[in-house]
Design a protein around this motif. Structure first.
Motif, PDB file in Angstrom:
ATOM      1  N   GLN A  89       0.807  -1.211   0.000  1.00  0.00           N
ATOM      2  CA  GLN A  89       0.000   0.000   0.000  1.00  0.00           C
ATOM      3  C   GLN A  89       0.849   1.275   0.000  1.00  0.00           C
ATOM      4  O   GLN A  89       0.312   2.375  -0.124  1.00  0.00           O
ATOM      5  N   TYR A  90       2.161   1.115   0.163  1.00  0.00           N
ATOM      6  CA  TYR A  90       3.030   2.273   0.361  1.00  0.00           C
ATOM      7  C   TYR A  90       4.068   2.388  -0.746  1.00  0.00           C
ATOM      8  O   TYR A  90       4.464   1.401  -1.373  1.00  0.00           O
ATOM      9  N   ASN A  91       4.535   3.619  -0.925  1.00  0.00           N
ATOM     10  CA  ASN A  91       5.700   3.878  -1.762  1.00  0.00           C
ATOM     11  C   ASN A  91       6.917   3.855  -0.847  1.00  0.00           C
ATOM     12  O   ASN A  91       7.031   4.685   0.057  1.00  0.00           O
ATOM     13  N   MET A  92       7.804   2.904  -1.057  1.00  0.00           N
ATOM     14  CA  MET A  92       8.945   2.699  -0.170  1.00  0.00           C
ATOM     15  C   MET A  92      10.227   3.175  -0.848  1.00  0.00           C
ATOM     16  O   MET A  92      10.380   3.068  -2.071  1.00  0.00           O
ATOM     17  N   ALA A  93      11.155   3.672  -0.055  1.00  0.00           N
ATOM     18  CA  ALA A  93      12.485   4.045  -0.546  1.00  0.00           C
ATOM     19  C   ALA A  93      13.526   3.323   0.283  1.00  0.00           C
ATOM     20  O   ALA A  93      13.393   3.192   1.510  1.00  0.00           O
ATOM     21  N   GLN A  94      14.566   2.846  -0.383  1.00  0.00           N
ATOM     22  CA  GLN A  94      15.690   2.194   0.281  1.00  0.00           C
ATOM     23  C   GLN A  94      16.944   2.527  -0.506  1.00  0.00           C
ATOM     24  O   GLN A  94      16.963   2.395  -1.731  1.00  0.00           O
ATOM     25  N   PHE A  95      18.001   2.981   0.181  1.00  0.00           N
ATOM     26  CA  PHE A  95      19.216   3.416  -0.485  1.00  0.00           C
ATOM     27  C   PHE A  95      20.384   2.515  -0.089  1.00  0.00           C
ATOM     28  O   PHE A  95      20.639   2.323   1.108  1.00  0.00           O
ATOM     29  N   GLU A  96      21.063   1.975  -1.076  1.00  0.00           N
ATOM     30  CA  GLU A  96      22.338   1.323  -0.815  1.00  0.00           C
ATOM     31  C   GLU A  96      23.406   2.414  -0.822  1.00  0.00           C
ATOM     32  O   GLU A  96      23.432   3.274  -1.716  1.00  0.00           O
ATOM     33  N   LEU A  97      24.268   2.396   0.178  1.00  0.00           N
ATOM     34  CA  LEU A  97      25.172   3.506   0.438  1.00  0.00           C
ATOM     35  C   LEU A  97      26.624   3.057   0.424  1.00  0.00           C
ATOM     36  O   LEU A  97      26.949   1.919   0.783  1.00  0.00           O
ATOM     37  N   GLU A  98      27.491   3.988   0.054  1.00  0.00           N
ATOM     38  CA  GLU A  98      28.926   3.826   0.203  1.00  0.00           C
ATOM     39  C   GLU A  98      29.383   4.671   1.388  1.00  0.00           C
ATOM     40  O   GLU A  98      28.715   5.645   1.770  1.00  0.00           O
ATOM     41  N   PRO A  99      30.529   4.334   2.007  1.00  0.00           N
ATOM     42  CA  PRO A  99      31.021   5.166   3.101  1.00  0.00           C
ATOM     43  C   PRO A  99      31.144   6.630   2.665  1.00  0.00           C
ATOM     44  O   PRO A  99      31.681   6.933   1.596  1.00  0.00           O
ATOM     45  N   GLY A 100      30.618   7.527   3.485  1.00  0.00           N
ATOM     46  CA  GLY A 100      30.601   8.948   3.159  1.00  0.00           C
ATOM     47  C   GLY A 100      29.284   9.430   2.600  1.00  0.00           C
ATOM     48  O   GLY A 100      29.004  10.633   2.595  1.00  0.00           O
ATOM     49  N   ASP A 101      28.429   8.510   2.129  1.00  0.00           N
ATOM     50  CA  ASP A 101      27.064   8.861   1.735  1.00  0.00           C
ATOM     51  C   ASP A 101      26.220   9.064   2.985  1.00  0.00           C
ATOM     52  O   ASP A 101      26.485   8.463   4.043  1.00  0.00           O
ATOM     53  N   CYS A 102      25.180   9.873   2.866  1.00  0.00           N
ATOM     54  CA  CYS A 102      24.259  10.014   3.989  1.00  0.00           C
ATOM     55  C   CYS A 102      22.829  10.129   3.487  1.00  0.00           C
ATOM     56  O   CYS A 102      22.573  10.537   2.350  1.00  0.00           O
ATOM     57  N   THR A 103      21.906   9.737   4.336  1.00  0.00           N
ATOM     58  CA  THR A 103      20.493  10.010   4.128  1.00  0.00           C
ATOM     59  C   THR A 103      20.037  11.015   5.172  1.00  0.00           C
ATOM     60  O   THR A 103      20.636  11.134   6.248  1.00  0.00           O
ATOM     61  N   ILE A 104      18.974  11.746   4.833  1.00  0.00           N
ATOM     62  CA  ILE A 104      18.361  12.688   5.762  1.00  0.00           C
ATOM     63  C   ILE A 104      16.864  12.437   5.722  1.00  0.00           C
ATOM     64  O   ILE A 104      16.256  12.487   4.648  1.00  0.00           O
ATOM     65  N   HIS A 105      16.296  12.106   6.866  1.00  0.00           N
ATOM     66  CA  HIS A 105      14.850  11.874   6.900  1.00  0.00           C
ATOM     67  C   HIS A 105      14.185  12.731   7.965  1.00  0.00           C
ATOM     68  O   HIS A 105      14.789  13.083   8.980  1.00  0.00           O
ATOM     69  N   HIS A 106      12.934  13.045   7.707  1.00  0.00           N
ATOM     70  CA  HIS A 106      12.137  13.865   8.611  1.00  0.00           C
ATOM     71  C   HIS A 106      11.875  13.102   9.908  1.00  0.00           C
ATOM     72  O   HIS A 106      11.821  11.868   9.926  1.00  0.00           O
ATOM     73  N   GLY A 107      11.674  13.843  10.990  1.00  0.00           N
ATOM     74  CA  GLY A 107      11.442  13.218  12.284  1.00  0.00           C
ATOM     75  C   GLY A 107      10.184  12.383  12.369  1.00  0.00           C
ATOM     76  O   GLY A 107      10.057  11.559  13.287  1.00  0.00           O
ATOM     77  N   LEU A 108       9.244  12.572  11.431  1.00  0.00           N
ATOM     78  CA  LEU A 108       8.012  11.784  11.430  1.00  0.00           C
ATOM     79  C   LEU A 108       7.944  10.794  10.268  1.00  0.00           C
ATOM     80  O   LEU A 108       6.892  10.181  10.045  1.00  0.00           O
ATOM     81  N   THR A 109       9.018  10.605   9.541  1.00  0.00           N
ATOM     82  CA  THR A 109       9.042   9.614   8.468  1.00  0.00           C
ATOM     83  C   THR A 109       9.155   8.220   9.076  1.00  0.00           C
ATOM     84  O   THR A 109      10.096   7.920   9.821  1.00  0.00           O
ATOM     85  N   VAL A 110       8.205   7.362   8.764  1.00  0.00           N
ATOM     86  CA  VAL A 110       8.207   5.993   9.283  1.00  0.00           C
ATOM     87  C   VAL A 110       9.279   5.190   8.534  1.00  0.00           C
ATOM     88  O   VAL A 110       9.379   5.244   7.306  1.00  0.00           O
ATOM     89  N   HIS A 111      10.086   4.455   9.304  1.00  0.00           N
ATOM     90  CA  HIS A 111      11.174   3.693   8.698  1.00  0.00           C
ATOM     91  C   HIS A 111      11.521   2.486   9.558  1.00  0.00           C
ATOM     92  O   HIS A 111      11.166   2.417  10.740  1.00  0.00           O
ATOM     93  N   GLY A 112      12.210   1.536   8.953  1.00  0.00           N
ATOM     94  CA  GLY A 112      12.681   0.338   9.634  1.00  0.00           C
ATOM     95  C   GLY A 112      13.802  -0.269   8.813  1.00  0.00           C
ATOM     96  O   GLY A 112      14.107   0.203   7.710  1.00  0.00           O
ATOM     97  N   ALA A 113      14.409  -1.321   9.336  1.00  0.00           N
ATOM     98  CA  ALA A 113      15.532  -1.936   8.618  1.00  0.00           C
ATOM     99  C   ALA A 113      15.637  -3.408   8.986  1.00  0.00           C
ATOM    100  O   ALA A 113      15.354  -3.790  10.128  1.00  0.00           O
ATOM    101  N   PRO A 114      16.088  -4.227   8.041  1.00  0.00           N
ATOM    102  CA  PRO A 114      16.333  -5.637   8.363  1.00  0.00           C
ATOM    103  C   PRO A 114      17.621  -5.791   9.167  1.00  0.00           C
ATOM    104  O   PRO A 114      18.363  -4.827   9.394  1.00  0.00           O
ATOM    105  N   GLY A 115      17.886  -7.008   9.575  1.00  0.00           N
ATOM    106  CA  GLY A 115      19.152  -7.307  10.220  1.00  0.00           C
ATOM    107  C   GLY A 115      20.310  -7.273   9.224  1.00  0.00           C
ATOM    108  O   GLY A 115      20.127  -7.012   8.036  1.00  0.00           O
ATOM    109  N   ASN A 116      21.492  -7.541   9.738  1.00  0.00           N
ATOM    110  CA  ASN A 116      22.707  -7.570   8.917  1.00  0.00           C
ATOM    111  C   ASN A 116      23.124  -9.018   8.732  1.00  0.00           C
ATOM    112  O   ASN A 116      23.674  -9.637   9.656  1.00  0.00           O
ATOM    113  N   SER A 117      22.884  -9.562   7.556  1.00  0.00           N
ATOM    114  CA  SER A 117      23.204 -10.968   7.305  1.00  0.00           C
ATOM    115  C   SER A 117      24.604 -11.170   6.751  1.00  0.00           C
ATOM    116  O   SER A 117      25.009 -12.309   6.494  1.00  0.00           O
ATOM    117  N   LEU A 118      25.360 -10.089   6.569  1.00  0.00           N
ATOM    118  CA  LEU A 118      26.697 -10.194   5.975  1.00  0.00           C
ATOM    119  C   LEU A 118      27.769 -10.390   7.041  1.00  0.00           C
ATOM    120  O   LEU A 118      27.525 -10.228   8.240  1.00  0.00           O
TER     121      LEU A 118
END
Length: 267
Positions: A186-215
């Protein structure tokens, strides 16, 4: 450090989606410094540190207000491009640091980051609140790249804070975060793969979550929580602990030693 130009497309994405990505905002020297500091912090954490590991393997480490413990981080807070990036996204002449944080998912950490939004954890009110999430390692879906529900900062809804450890910790009378996993189509989702030195900026009310680290490598991030000029102090019971009581009246401006003014173009 090099001044970063934040493009109009990034600001537009932040305003519309509540999430934007700025590539190579921080140079390799800054990344190496932050990697060194997080290693020292994990070896000797502050009293603010938490282990958010739930059932499963690995370690989900966090420590807060780390700039108060490491002079290198205080210099980074005041002299890196981070505050300028936050000011550009927020459209604010003034920005305060609410706090900074290390978040680390060690190799093989199965603990996910539960779906939540940030602002209901903190004693602040206002629209100009954001999180800058700086990657210190390559971040992929497999290592725990954060997912964001685009536009959720504009829903006009605050959700009850979700504890990463104690399910009964937060008591504020707010509705729970929707079951994003069960309704993600039901949602439009965004997910960014990042390199060291990249950053994301999200609003304080943006709903977000993340999976575990399987690597077999860590997912380390340096996280900075920023406030703009419309933000006021809004204390409530059972919030995420701050380093100490700032002694600010409810509804007052947050400018103080705990939440310092880092940029002020009006000055």
């Amino acid at each position: 450090m090099t001044k970063v130009q934040v493009g109009a497309d990034s600001v537009s994405a932040y305003q519309t989606d509540g999430i934007a990505c700025v590539r190579q905002a921080f140079d390799s020297d800054a990344v190496e410094m932050l990697r060194d500091v997080v290693a020292r912090d994990m070896a000797d954490p502050s009293p603010m540190a938490v282990d958010a590991t739930r059932d499963g393997e690995g370690r989900f480490f966090g420590d807060t207000f780390v700039w108060k413990h490491f002079p290198e981080l205080e210099d980074f807070v005041f002299n890196s491009p981070a505050a300028d990036i936050a000011a550009a996204m927020l459209g604010s002449r003034k920005v305060n640091l609410i706090f900074d944080q290390f978040l680390v998912k060690e190799p093989g950490t199965s603990t996910p980051t539960l779906w939540h939004h940030d602002q209901t954890y903190w004693p602040v009110a206002g629209h100009q609140v954001c999180t800058l999430w700086l990657a210190l390692d390559p971040v992929t879906k497999e290592s725990g790249a954060v997912e964001y529900v685009c536009g959720s900062h504009l829903w006009g809804q605050r959700f009850k804070a979700v504890s990463f450890k104690d399910d009964d910790l937060y008591k504020e009378d707010l509705p729970p975060v929707p079951d994003i996993e069960a309704t993600r189509d039901q949602y439009n989702m965004a997910q960014f793969e990042l390199e060291p030195g990249d950053c994301t900026i999200h609003h304080g009310l943006t709903v977000h979550g993340a999976p575990g680290n399987s690597l077999a490598r860590p997912r380390r991030a340096y996280v900075m929580r920023w406030a703009g000029e419309d933000v006021t102090y809004y204390p409530r019971p059972n919030l995420q602990p701050m380093l100490h009581d700032p002694g600010i009246p409810s509804g007052g401006p947050i400018d103080c030693a705990l939440f310092p003014v880092v940029r002020n173009r009006a000055a």
